[in-house]
Write a protein that holds these residues in place. Sequence first.
Motif: not given
Length: 75
Positions: A3-10, A15-24, A61-68
């Motif tokens: 998934l590509y998101a602009t915001s995620i919960p802390e 089962w979810a891992t941040v791979i990269s965080n580039n330019a938001g 995404c709503t369930r996970l508080s992720i803004e896709m």
Amino acid sequence: MKLYATSIPEILPDWATVISNNAGLIEVKIDDKSPSFHSILEELATEIEPGIIGVKAGDLCTRLSIEMVDTSEEN
């Protein structure tokens, strides 16, 4: 699955891992073999079209508080 998101919960599920965080733009890898992930899919499954059962990305995404990222927007 990614998934590509602009915001995620802390705190993300195991089962979810941040791979990269580039330019938001945050790239999140989902372990789609995880039983915990499958239980959420089962909870969110709905009839998308007659005879087709699935999960809408927006509902997940709503369930996970992720803004896709909305890839349908024209730049």
